[in-house]
Design a protein around this motif. Structure first.
Motif, PDB file in Angstrom:
ATOM      1  N   SER A  61      -3.198  -5.893   2.390  1.00  0.00           N
ATOM      2  CA  SER A  61      -4.387  -6.743   2.363  1.00  0.00           C
ATOM      3  C   SER A  61      -5.413  -6.303   1.323  1.00  0.00           C
ATOM      4  O   SER A  61      -6.358  -7.036   1.040  1.00  0.00           O
ATOM      5  N   ASP A  62      -5.224  -5.113   0.748  1.00  0.00           N
ATOM      6  CA  ASP A  62      -6.159  -4.660  -0.287  1.00  0.00           C
ATOM      7  C   ASP A  62      -5.756  -5.135  -1.672  1.00  0.00           C
ATOM      8  O   ASP A  62      -6.334  -4.712  -2.669  1.00  0.00           O
ATOM      9  N   GLY A  63      -4.759  -6.026  -1.743  1.00  0.00           N
ATOM     10  CA  GLY A  63      -4.339  -6.587  -3.023  1.00  0.00           C
ATOM     11  C   GLY A  63      -3.160  -5.894  -3.660  1.00  0.00           C
ATOM     12  O   GLY A  63      -2.711  -6.308  -4.738  1.00  0.00           O
ATOM     13  N   ALA A  64      -2.629  -4.845  -3.044  1.00  0.00           N
ATOM     14  CA  ALA A  64      -1.482  -4.145  -3.599  1.00  0.00           C
ATOM     15  C   ALA A  64      -0.234  -5.018  -3.515  1.00  0.00           C
ATOM     16  O   ALA A  64      -0.088  -5.841  -2.612  1.00  0.00           O
ATOM     17  N   TRP A  65       0.666  -4.809  -4.460  1.00  0.00           N
ATOM     18  CA  TRP A  65       1.960  -5.475  -4.402  1.00  0.00           C
ATOM     19  C   TRP A  65       2.829  -4.794  -3.353  1.00  0.00           C
ATOM     20  O   TRP A  65       2.667  -3.603  -3.065  1.00  0.00           O
ATOM     21  N   ALA A  66       3.767  -5.574  -2.787  1.00  0.00           N
ATOM     22  CA  ALA A  66       4.729  -5.043  -1.826  1.00  0.00           C
ATOM     23  C   ALA A  66       6.124  -5.494  -2.249  1.00  0.00           C
ATOM     24  O   ALA A  66       6.288  -6.437  -3.024  1.00  0.00           O
ATOM     25  N   ALA A  67       7.135  -4.814  -1.726  1.00  0.00           N
ATOM     26  CA  ALA A  67       8.525  -5.176  -2.006  1.00  0.00           C
ATOM     27  C   ALA A  67       9.332  -5.063  -0.732  1.00  0.00           C
ATOM     28  O   ALA A  67       9.109  -4.159   0.082  1.00  0.00           O
ATOM     29  N   ALA A  68      10.257  -5.990  -0.538  1.00  0.00           N
ATOM     30  CA  ALA A  68      11.172  -5.965   0.598  1.00  0.00           C
ATOM     31  C   ALA A  68      12.579  -5.729   0.061  1.00  0.00           C
ATOM     32  O   ALA A  68      13.079  -6.523  -0.747  1.00  0.00           O
ATOM     33  N   VAL A  69      13.217  -4.663   0.506  1.00  0.00           N
ATOM     34  CA  VAL A  69      14.519  -4.252  -0.005  1.00  0.00           C
ATOM     35  C   VAL A  69      15.537  -4.263   1.135  1.00  0.00           C
ATOM     36  O   VAL A  69      15.316  -3.627   2.178  1.00  0.00           O
ATOM     37  N   GLY A  70      16.644  -4.992   0.935  1.00  0.00           N
ATOM     38  CA  GLY A  70      17.695  -5.033   1.946  1.00  0.00           C
ATOM     39  C   GLY A  70      17.351  -5.844   3.171  1.00  0.00           C
ATOM     40  O   GLY A  70      17.889  -5.600   4.250  1.00  0.00           O
ATOM     41  N   LEU A  71      16.467  -6.846   3.011  1.00  0.00           N
ATOM     42  CA  LEU A  71      16.052  -7.695   4.132  1.00  0.00           C
ATOM     43  C   LEU A  71      16.247  -9.167   3.771  1.00  0.00           C
ATOM     44  O   LEU A  71      15.289  -9.928   3.661  1.00  0.00           O
ATOM     45  N   PRO A  72      17.496  -9.606   3.593  1.00  0.00           N
ATOM     46  CA  PRO A  72      17.735 -10.989   3.147  1.00  0.00           C
ATOM     47  C   PRO A  72      17.302 -12.042   4.153  1.00  0.00           C
ATOM     48  O   PRO A  72      17.060 -13.193   3.773  1.00  0.00           O
ATOM     49  N   ASP A  73      17.204 -11.669   5.430  1.00  0.00           N
ATOM     50  CA  ASP A  73      16.821 -12.631   6.467  1.00  0.00           C
ATOM     51  C   ASP A  73      15.342 -12.523   6.840  1.00  0.00           C
ATOM     52  O   ASP A  73      14.933 -13.023   7.897  1.00  0.00           O
ATOM     53  N   LEU A  74      14.561 -11.903   5.999  1.00  0.00           N
ATOM     54  CA  LEU A  74      13.141 -11.751   6.285  1.00  0.00           C
ATOM     55  C   LEU A  74      12.484 -13.114   6.455  1.00  0.00           C
ATOM     56  O   LEU A  74      12.665 -14.012   5.635  1.00  0.00           O
ATOM     57  N   GLY A  75      11.723 -13.293   7.529  1.00  0.00           N
ATOM     58  CA  GLY A  75      11.067 -14.573   7.795  1.00  0.00           C
ATOM     59  C   GLY A  75       9.797 -14.713   6.978  1.00  0.00           C
ATOM     60  O   GLY A  75       8.743 -14.182   7.362  1.00  0.00           O
ATOM     61  N   LEU A  76       9.867 -15.421   5.869  1.00  0.00           N
ATOM     62  CA  LEU A  76       8.715 -15.524   4.981  1.00  0.00           C
ATOM     63  C   LEU A  76       7.595 -16.356   5.603  1.00  0.00           C
ATOM     64  O   LEU A  76       6.418 -16.081   5.365  1.00  0.00           O
ATOM     65  N   VAL A  77       7.927 -17.358   6.389  1.00  0.00           N
ATOM     66  CA  VAL A  77       6.891 -18.139   7.065  1.00  0.00           C
ATOM     67  C   VAL A  77       6.144 -17.251   8.055  1.00  0.00           C
ATOM     68  O   VAL A  77       4.902 -17.276   8.137  1.00  0.00           O
ATOM     69  N   ALA A  78       6.886 -16.439   8.802  1.00  0.00           N
ATOM     70  CA  ALA A  78       6.250 -15.509   9.736  1.00  0.00           C
ATOM     71  C   ALA A  78       5.408 -14.485   8.982  1.00  0.00           C
ATOM     72  O   ALA A  78       4.311 -14.131   9.411  1.00  0.00           O
ATOM     73  N   ALA A  79       5.912 -14.016   7.839  1.00  0.00           N
ATOM     74  CA  ALA A  79       5.163 -13.039   7.042  1.00  0.00           C
ATOM     75  C   ALA A  79       3.828 -13.618   6.593  1.00  0.00           C
ATOM     76  O   ALA A  79       2.786 -12.957   6.676  1.00  0.00           O
ATOM     77  N   ALA A  80       3.853 -14.854   6.132  1.00  0.00           N
ATOM     78  CA  ALA A  80       2.612 -15.504   5.705  1.00  0.00           C
ATOM     79  C   ALA A  80       1.669 -15.702   6.885  1.00  0.00           C
ATOM     80  O   ALA A  80       0.447 -15.590   6.750  1.00  0.00           O
ATOM     81  N   GLY A  81       2.212 -15.994   8.060  1.00  0.00           N
ATOM     82  CA  GLY A  81       1.385 -16.167   9.249  1.00  0.00           C
ATOM     83  C   GLY A  81       0.626 -14.906   9.618  1.00  0.00           C
ATOM     84  O   GLY A  81      -0.527 -14.968  10.060  1.00  0.00           O
ATOM     85  N   TYR A  82       1.264 -13.750   9.433  1.00  0.00           N
ATOM     86  CA  TYR A  82       0.587 -12.485   9.718  1.00  0.00           C
ATOM     87  C   TYR A  82      -0.430 -12.121   8.635  1.00  0.00           C
ATOM     88  O   TYR A  82      -1.250 -11.225   8.834  1.00  0.00           O
ATOM     89  N   GLY A  83      -0.350 -12.802   7.487  1.00  0.00           N
ATOM     90  CA  GLY A  83      -1.326 -12.561   6.429  1.00  0.00           C
ATOM     91  C   GLY A  83      -0.767 -11.915   5.178  1.00  0.00           C
ATOM     92  O   GLY A  83      -1.525 -11.569   4.268  1.00  0.00           O
ATOM     93  N   LEU A  84       0.553 -11.758   5.078  1.00  0.00           N
ATOM     94  CA  LEU A  84       1.151 -11.152   3.896  1.00  0.00           C
ATOM     95  C   LEU A  84       1.131 -12.148   2.742  1.00  0.00           C
ATOM     96  O   LEU A  84       1.553 -13.291   2.889  1.00  0.00           O
ATOM     97  N   ASP A  85       0.636 -11.730   1.588  1.00  0.00           N
ATOM     98  CA  ASP A  85       0.546 -12.582   0.405  1.00  0.00           C
ATOM     99  C   ASP A  85       1.918 -12.665  -0.246  1.00  0.00           C
ATOM    100  O   ASP A  85       2.378 -11.714  -0.898  1.00  0.00           O
TER     101      ASP A  85
END
Length: 223
Positions: A61-85
Motif C-alpha cells: 500500500s506504500d506504492g512498492a511493486w510486488a511480484a507473484a511467483v508460482g501462483l498461476p491460480d491467484l485470484g486477481l479479483v480477490a486481490a483487488a478487493g483486498y486493495g492490492l494494486d
C-alpha cells in the motif's frame, strides 16, 4: 514470464529504502510484530490464499511493486478487493525449477514477493534466498512452509455467510487467524476477521457480529 534482462515496466522503481517494516492492513496489523512485515524476512502463510492476499495488499500500500511467483491460480479479483494494486503486480505464473533464480532476480527490484515454491525447500536454499532478500530490502510471503520463517500465519477455522439451503449468494467469511514466530512473535496471537467481508475487504469481526454468528467452524480457503 519475468525476464531479468528485459527493460523495467514504465514507472517501475526499486523498493523504497526507508523503514524496516512494510505496512499491514489495520485488521492484520495486531498479528504482526511491530504492526507490519519486516523487510528481508520470510513469512509462511499456511493454506489460505485470502490471508496471503490481504497481507500483500497492506505491504504494497506504500506504492512498492510486488511480484507473484508460482501462483498461476491467484485470484486477481480477490486481490483487488483486498486493495492490492494490480497495475504494480508482476506475475510469474510458472517458473518451474528456476523459481529460486526468479526470486533472486526480483528481490532487488520489488518490495514484496508472493511465492509458492515448486516443492520442498532445503534449509540451505532458504538461508541463501533470505540473505538475498535482506540485501534487497524485500519481504517474502510464502504460500506454504519455509525453513526458518520468522513468522507463521494460518487460518484455524472459517465459516462462509450468505448461503441458505442451496440458494443465496456468498457475502463474506469469518475466520480465526493465528500467528506465531520467533523472538518477539513467539507468543501465539489470534484474531477473528472478516476475510473477506461483503465488500471484499479484510476487517475485524465486531463483538456484536461474533455474538450473532456464534462459534466459527470449518476450514475453507479463500480464492
Amino acid at each position: 514470464m519475468f525476464d531479468s534482462t528485459s527493460p523495467s515496466p514504465p514507472g517501475f522503481e526499486s523498493p523504497p529504502g526507508g523503514g524496516e517494516l512494510l505496512p499491514a492492513l489495520p485488521a492484520l496489523a495486531p498479528l504482526l510484530p511491530g504492526g507490519g512485515l519486516r523487510r528481508g524476512a520470510a513469512v509462511s502463510v499456511e493454506g489460505d490464499t485470502g490471508l496471503l492476499l490481504a497481507l500483500a495488499a497492506g505491504a504494497a500500500s506504500d506504492g512498492a511493486w510486488a511480484a507473484a511467483v508460482g501462483l498461476p491460480d491467484l485470484g486477481l479479483v480477490a486481490a483487488a478487493g483486498y486493495g492490492l494494486d494490480l497495475g504494480r503486480l508482476l506475475l510469474v505464473d510458472d517458473p518451474g525449477p528456476h523459481w529460486p533464480e526468479v526470486v533472486s532476480a526480483l528481490a532487488g527490484a520489488v518490495g514484496l514477493i508472493l511465492l509458492r515454491p515448486g516443492g520442498p525447500v532445503a534449509p540451505q536454499l532458504a538461508t541463501r534466498l533470505t540473505a538475498v532478500l535482506r540485501r534487497g530490502g524485500c519481504a517474502l510471503l510464502v504460500a506454504g512452509a519455509w525453513p526458518g520463517a520468522g513468522l507463521r500465519l494460518s487460518v484455524r477455522s472459517g465459516r462462509w455467510f450468505g448461503l441458505g439451503e442451496g440458494y443465496g449468494q456468498l457475502r463474506g467469511r469469518q475466520v480465526e487467524v493465528a500467528a506465531q514466530g520467533r523472538g518477539a512473535a513467539n507468543r501465539t496471537r489470534t484474531a477473528r476477521l472478516w476475510l473477506p467481508d461483503e465488500h471484499g475487504a479484510a476487517r475485524p469481526v465486531e463483538a456484536a457480529e461474533a455474538a450473532v454468528a456464534g462459534p466459527v467452524r470449518g476450514s475453507l480457503a479463500a480464492v
